[in-house]
Design an enzyme around this catalytic site. Sequence first.
Site, PDB file in Angstrom:
ATOM      1  N   CYS A 162       0.803  -1.232   0.000  1.00  7.84           N
ATOM      2  CA  CYS A 162       0.000   0.000   0.000  1.00  7.84           C
ATOM      3  C   CYS A 162       0.839   1.287   0.000  1.00  7.84           C
ATOM      4  CB  CYS A 162      -0.971   0.027   1.174  1.00  7.84           C
ATOM      5  SG  CYS A 162      -1.366  -1.542   1.914  1.00  7.84           S
TER       6      CYS A 162
ATOM      7  N   ARG B 125       6.431 -11.412   5.586  1.00  8.51           N
ATOM      8  CA  ARG B 125       5.831 -11.234   6.910  1.00  8.51           C
ATOM      9  C   ARG B 125       6.377 -12.307   7.833  1.00  8.51           C
ATOM     10  NH1 ARG B 125      -0.505 -10.387   4.983  1.00  8.51           N
ATOM     11  NH2 ARG B 125      -0.065  -8.688   3.521  1.00  8.51           N
TER      12      ARG B 125
ATOM     13  N   GLN C  98       1.485 -11.041  -4.041  1.00  4.56           N
ATOM     14  CA  GLN C  98       0.072 -10.721  -4.176  1.00  4.56           C
ATOM     15  C   GLN C  98      -0.201 -10.085  -5.540  1.00  4.56           C
ATOM     16  OE1 GLN C  98       0.060  -8.083  -0.701  1.00  4.56           O
ATOM     17  NE2 GLN C  98      -1.534  -9.365   0.184  1.00  4.56           N
TER      18      GLN C  98
ATOM     19  N   ASP D  85      -1.669  -7.450  -6.207  1.00  2.00           N
ATOM     20  CA  ASP D  85      -2.136  -6.382  -5.333  1.00  2.00           C
ATOM     21  C   ASP D  85      -2.515  -5.151  -6.141  1.00  2.00           C
ATOM     22  OD1 ASP D  85      -2.818  -5.288  -2.969  1.00  2.00           O
ATOM     23  OD2 ASP D  85      -0.791  -5.095  -2.169  1.00  2.00           O
TER      24      ASP D  85
ATOM     25  N   HIS E  39      -4.549  -1.092  -5.895  1.00  2.00           N
ATOM     26  CA  HIS E  39      -5.145  -0.027  -5.095  1.00  2.00           C
ATOM     27  C   HIS E  39      -5.838   0.953  -6.033  1.00  2.00           C
ATOM     28  CE1 HIS E  39      -2.115  -1.701  -2.355  1.00  2.00           C
ATOM     29  NE2 HIS E  39      -2.995  -1.397  -1.429  1.00  2.00           N
TER      30      HIS E  39
ATOM     31  N   LYS F  45     -13.756  -4.714   5.376  1.00  4.41           N
ATOM     32  CA  LYS F  45     -13.343  -5.471   4.199  1.00  4.41           C
ATOM     33  C   LYS F  45     -14.360  -6.547   3.826  1.00  4.41           C
ATOM     34  CE  LYS F  45     -10.582  -8.708   6.989  1.00  4.41           C
ATOM     35  NZ  LYS F  45      -9.292  -9.396   7.164  1.00  4.41           N
TER      36      LYS F  45
ATOM     37  N   HIS G 148      -8.293  -1.068  -1.255  1.00  6.22           N
ATOM     38  CA  HIS G 148      -7.268  -2.104  -1.343  1.00  6.22           C
ATOM     39  C   HIS G 148      -7.967  -3.366  -1.856  1.00  6.22           C
ATOM     40  CE1 HIS G 148      -4.708   0.011   1.829  1.00  6.22           C
ATOM     41  NE2 HIS G 148      -5.898   0.544   2.020  1.00  6.22           N
TER      42      HIS G 148
END
Length: 658
Positions: free
Chosen positions: A357, A386, A404, A406, A408, A487, A533
């Site tokens: 992000c 992580r 990911q 990912d 945004h 979410k 997200h």
Amino acid sequence: MIEIELPDGSKLTFEGKTSVKEIAGKIAKSLEKNAVGAFFNGELIDIHTPIERSGKIKIITQKDPESLEVLRHSVAHILAKAVKRVYGKDKVKLGIGPATNEGFYYDFDLPTSISEEDLSKLEAEMEKIIKAKETFRREEITREQALELFKDDPYKTELLDSISENEKITIYWLGEDFFDLCKGPHIEHAGMVKAFKLLSVAGAYWRGDSKNKMLQRIYGTAFWKKKELEEYLHRLEEAKKRDHRVLGKQLDLFSIYEEAGSGLVFWHPNGAIIRREIEEWVEKEHEKRGYQRIYTPHIMKADLWKISGHYDFYKENMFFVPVVEHDEEEKLGNEKVPLTCEEVERANWYAVKPMNCPGHILIYKSQPRSYKDLPLRFFEFGTVHRYEKSGSLHGLLRVRGFTQDDGHIFCRPDQLKDEILGVLDYVMELLSVFKLDYVINIGTKPEKYIGSDEAWEHATQALIDALKERGLEYNIVEGDGAFYGPKIDIAVLDAIGRKWDGPTIQVDFNLPERFDLTYVDRDGEKKRPVMVHRAIMGSIERFIGLLIEHYAGLFPLWLAPTQVVVIPVSDKYINYAENVFRKLKEVGIRAKLDDESGKVGYKIRKAELLKIPYMVIVGEKEQESNTVSVRSKKEGDLGSMEISNFLDKILTEIKEKL
């Protein structure tokens, strides 16, 4: 007077404290007989727990799925009593024994090691307790009494230290000679247990901390009916056959090397093919939907994560590294590793990114934005790291490094609903292509969060409105949102009904505020964009792990690492087999030619084990007629085909992702 509100809104009153059984008896005698427990003001309690204040109640029976928690927690206590009987009351120290989604476990500090073979002995002892219908009894005690009762048990005394002064301390008795520090809930007596099974033994650090002692954990499960237990055990057997770690090795897809680091995945050529095919499909779909591909660094300054809030809310799951700038490095000397404490103090701290992000936000901030620029949709295959505890790592499904898909979205508030709908449509397309079933959950505001209550309400309602417009069913999971916003989580169901974390959509009014994101609106004023997200697959590693188990290793043709293997029946037909092989390769088919010496039966069995979708077998008849004999892993023997017809068949299957 105590006033109890029932689910239909009606109310019952009682003089002084009451119980689940008494309340149930006032509703119906059959409910009094069958009551296992209740939700009182949202908390699951059992029939032993006194009700001393007014509130809302929903009584549960064996027909309610929540009753399994009461049953399984009780069987965990029956197991603990059996272990004490078998291994010595004074020699066994008890850890914890909670119910889980699939069953229960109990942790023990024992003088001897328990093996899988010992489980049948423990089951026999548990059956004696069940046959005797030993009763559960709740007792409230003082802290002083508790410390005296558990003075020889270091694990229970440690748990007592974590109980606040104003919190009630309770123990539960099972029969007259076993008690445990416990809040409950529990069934009325052990005789209610009709179907249970001890499943496995594993090591587990006390309280999940590798600095603590390793205890022995016994896993088990329990159901109200034997048929339900048998069905569950059958699913477990199916799960073993589908285990992605076993199939990953058998099909040569991936490895995790301890010498390189736990939870870090190495993709072998076969696994890389599957990953590449999925990524190419995902990237094309993003392009169709107006996303712009970006790339962001793997490490960024720690201060950035303080602005985002990850440092405060997520730092225990992050990797941090001290970085000495070049001029400092020259002073310190390049060979000085590790750094001293003083040198670390002078170093700049960086974090290996756990999420993408902040990188996307910085690109948004790189230039002024107008309302005409929005919505702005960024996307990357972002690799993140992580820290997960070693005991929680599990093949591809729980790793420390993963990628990911990912994205945004930065949009105006009036665009939010349409953007959520667009992401939902993309997710539904993904689930359709991979033929996956799913369950949708909305996670609401957690206990620790950032931002205003008003922003949270606005964001949560936007998610609900989008799901309603698409006619999608959903569940509300209170407190399950991210710390920065609510979410939608979509749990994917595999072929045997297990749930896996999958796509997610998160609305965020908070990070735009923290990073001071703006756009110039029609009126010339600066406004705050809304941030969405979203990850369509989630973790690519987890998604492929799911697919391996969902398909039991037999991938659809478009994903299969080897799509066709050509097998000559003897060396006399190798030239013809090579001709067929070349034609397959010319049209882009991932084909292999098995020209090794050996019997055809052996080659067929080898192809079966490798789960290759199609085998093309050629011999004298096929050579003379310019055909191929085709075997499908899914459909069996398809007989003889002209090569052109076979090519048309499989190219159509690949194109349509059948």
